[in-house]
Design a protein around this motif. Structure first.
Motif, PDB file in Angstrom:
ATOM      1  N   ARG A   1      30.776  42.088  34.918  1.00  0.00           N
ATOM      2  CA  ARG A   1      31.778  42.996  34.346  1.00  0.00           C
ATOM      3  C   ARG A   1      32.050  44.167  35.280  1.00  0.00           C
ATOM      4  NH1 ARG A   1      28.776  41.798  29.353  1.00  0.00           N
ATOM      5  NH2 ARG A   1      30.116  40.546  27.985  1.00  0.00           N
ATOM      6  N   GLU A   2      30.990  44.727  35.865  1.00  0.00           N
ATOM      7  CA  GLU A   2      31.153  45.853  36.777  1.00  0.00           C
ATOM      8  C   GLU A   2      31.951  45.463  38.018  1.00  0.00           C
ATOM      9  OE1 GLU A   2      28.400  49.008  39.348  1.00  0.00           O
ATOM     10  OE2 GLU A   2      27.468  47.543  38.004  1.00  0.00           O
TER      11      GLU A   2
ATOM     12  N   GLN B   1      40.732  39.754  34.426  1.00  0.00           N
ATOM     13  CA  GLN B   1      39.777  40.535  33.651  1.00  0.00           C
ATOM     14  C   GLN B   1      39.547  39.797  32.303  1.00  0.00           C
ATOM     15  OE1 GLN B   1      38.638  43.386  35.109  1.00  0.00           O
ATOM     16  NE2 GLN B   1      37.171  43.798  33.479  1.00  0.00           N
TER      17      GLN B   1
ATOM     18  N   GLU C   1      35.703  45.084  37.210  1.00  0.00           N
ATOM     19  CA  GLU C   1      36.405  46.345  36.974  1.00  0.00           C
ATOM     20  C   GLU C   1      36.970  46.939  38.262  1.00  0.00           C
ATOM     21  OE1 GLU C   1      33.619  48.845  35.014  1.00  0.00           O
ATOM     22  OE2 GLU C   1      33.833  47.867  33.055  1.00  0.00           O
TER      23      GLU C   1
END
Length: 447
Positions: free
Chosen positions: A158-159, A131, A162
């Motif tokens: 980023r999504e 991350q 996650e």
């Protein structure tokens, strides 16, 4: 012979045109017919090239002896020097008599000794900072470094991050269908980990088999679940050295490709055109079929990756199979990588019988109980009667298993890849012969 370079030149001229037309397509629909024409011409040229190469392969595999004679002649062209004993001769017997077999060196391990990263390197962090690294990449994409800013793509990245690493590739590229790899010794566990984690749900395909001397085999059966490779008759000059069952001893003479027998195992021998040496690569293959007169083989093991502290000769394939069975009995554990060291390398046999030191990197298990560690030794005894006998008499001590932190093998792999003499892809050693490499793993033991 000039046709192939001309075809490549034609394709190179067409590709920029296609890229330019694609950019203008949305601006001027009138050019769509021209773009379609260029597209069809390019695909037609590629199809013709593929057909031409297929015909060449069929011809060369139909007449294997002549094809290997041409390959030998090409190799000897680099040796046309005044005092070369083979000058003007392409007789295979003369070639074998004047050029004795040599073994592949282990300079890759030797030269990488001073390039190993320290135990406090950032590589020790392993998969945990996925991350933090992904965020850095997303920031660069959003800022346009390099290229134009792509804030929407950065948000997609980023999504996807996650949701964790499992299946990440398909979340980033929904239309991705296949992952192309290059089969080589020592890479099976890395491919398995990639398949189970980041590339979960995707098909894998290896178009070729590569050994330390270069690309040696072609995959003509992509639908097969396990890699089966055709050993082509040229331009490399390849010989086969029969391997006796149950030992590392070999027959006195090599065979040509057309002389291979179904079910037999052979060590690959490659002639280096530059230095004109017949090198035993250490890669063992088994003939499982034929294409015309050309053998189709599957990779078995690497002879250099054999464990032997009392002459037991536990091969790479046998050890990997035993380790796989042992890990299967460790609840929740997934094997990411492993390496082995004979105890004499680390001086860990002082006061005890010689044994194996085994380093494993796992996912899903943070600690190894003594019961779990003992399971590997039991599996080894089941797989090797010779090892079982030596264990019974106490001549060999039990294998000692160590859990290393995440990133330990990545550090080792990076050091090997950084070596100037490293082949591509870098051959991952499963049996470490040098102390500095073994210490690289030993310093990262967590359990």
């Amino acid at each position: 012979m000039l046709l192939w370079p001309l075809l490549l030149l034609l394709l190179l001229l067409l590709l920029p045109t296609l890229a330019l037309l694609r950019q203008r397509w949305s601006q001027d629909a009138k050019l769509s017919w021209l773009a379609g024409l260029q597209h069809r011409v390019a695909w037609g040229a590629l199809g013709w090239a593929a057909t031409w190469q297929q015909r060449k392969l069929e011809q060369s595999t139909l007449h294997m002896y002549q094809s290997q004679q041409r390959a030998l002649r090409w190799c000897l062209q680099g040796a046309q020097r005044p005092h070369c004993p083979l000058r003007g001769s392409t007789d295979i017997s003369t070639f074998r008599n004047h050029l004795p077999l040599t073994k592949a060196s282990e300079t890759q391990e030797e030269e990488s000794g001073e390039q190993l990263p320290s135990p406090t390197s950032h590589q020790d962090l392993g998969e945990a900072p996925l991350q933090a690294d992904g965020e850095e990449l997303a920031g660069a994409i959003a800022a346009g470094n390099p290229g134009a800013p792509l804030p929407e793509r950065a948000a997609e990245l980023r999504e996807a991050l996650e949701q964790g690493p499992r299946g990440l590739a398909l979340r980033l590229w929904p239309k991705l269908q296949v992952v192309v790899t290059l089969d080589a010794g020592g890479q099976a566990e890395a491919v398995a980990a990639l398949r189970a984690l980041w590339c979960q749900g995707l098909a894998f395909f290896s178009p070729a088999y590569a050994a330390s001397g270069g690309v040696l085999g072609l995959n003509l059966q992509p639908e097969q679940p396990h890699g089966l490779y055709l050993l082509p008759p040229g331009p490399l000059f390849i010989e086969l050295l029969p391997v006796k069952e149950g030992t590392q001893e070999e027959a006195a003479s090599t065979l040509l490709l057309a002389e291979a027998q179904q079910g037999k195992e052979y060590e690959l021998v490659l002639t280096d055109r530059a230095s004109l040496t017949r090198c035993r690569l250490g890669d063992v293959v088994q003939m499982v079929g034929a294409h015309n007169q050309c053998p189709v083989v599957r990779f078995i093991c690497r002879l250099s990756q054999t464990l032997s502290v009392r002459g037991e000769d536990v091969g790479e394939d046998l050890f990997s199979e035993a380790l796989g069975r042992a890990v299967g009995q460790w609840p929740g554990a997934k094997l990411l990588d492993h390496g082995c060291v004979e105890s004499s390398i680390l001086d860990s046999a002082v006061g005890s019988a010689p044994h194996y030191e085994v380093f494993v990197e796992l996912r899903g298990l943070r600690n190894l109980s003594e019961e779990n560690r003992d399971k590997l030794d039991h599996c080894l005894q089941e797989a090797s009667p010779r090892y079982k006998s030596l264990r019974f008499w106490g001549s060999v001590g039990p294998a000692r298993v160590h859990l290393v932190g995440q990133g330990a093998f990545r550090a080792l792999r990076s050091a090997l890849a950084a070596c100037p003499s490293s082949p591509f892809p870098p051959a991952m050693p499963r049996v470490l012969r040098h102390r500095h490499l073994a210490q690289c793993l030993q310093q990262r033991v967590v359990s």
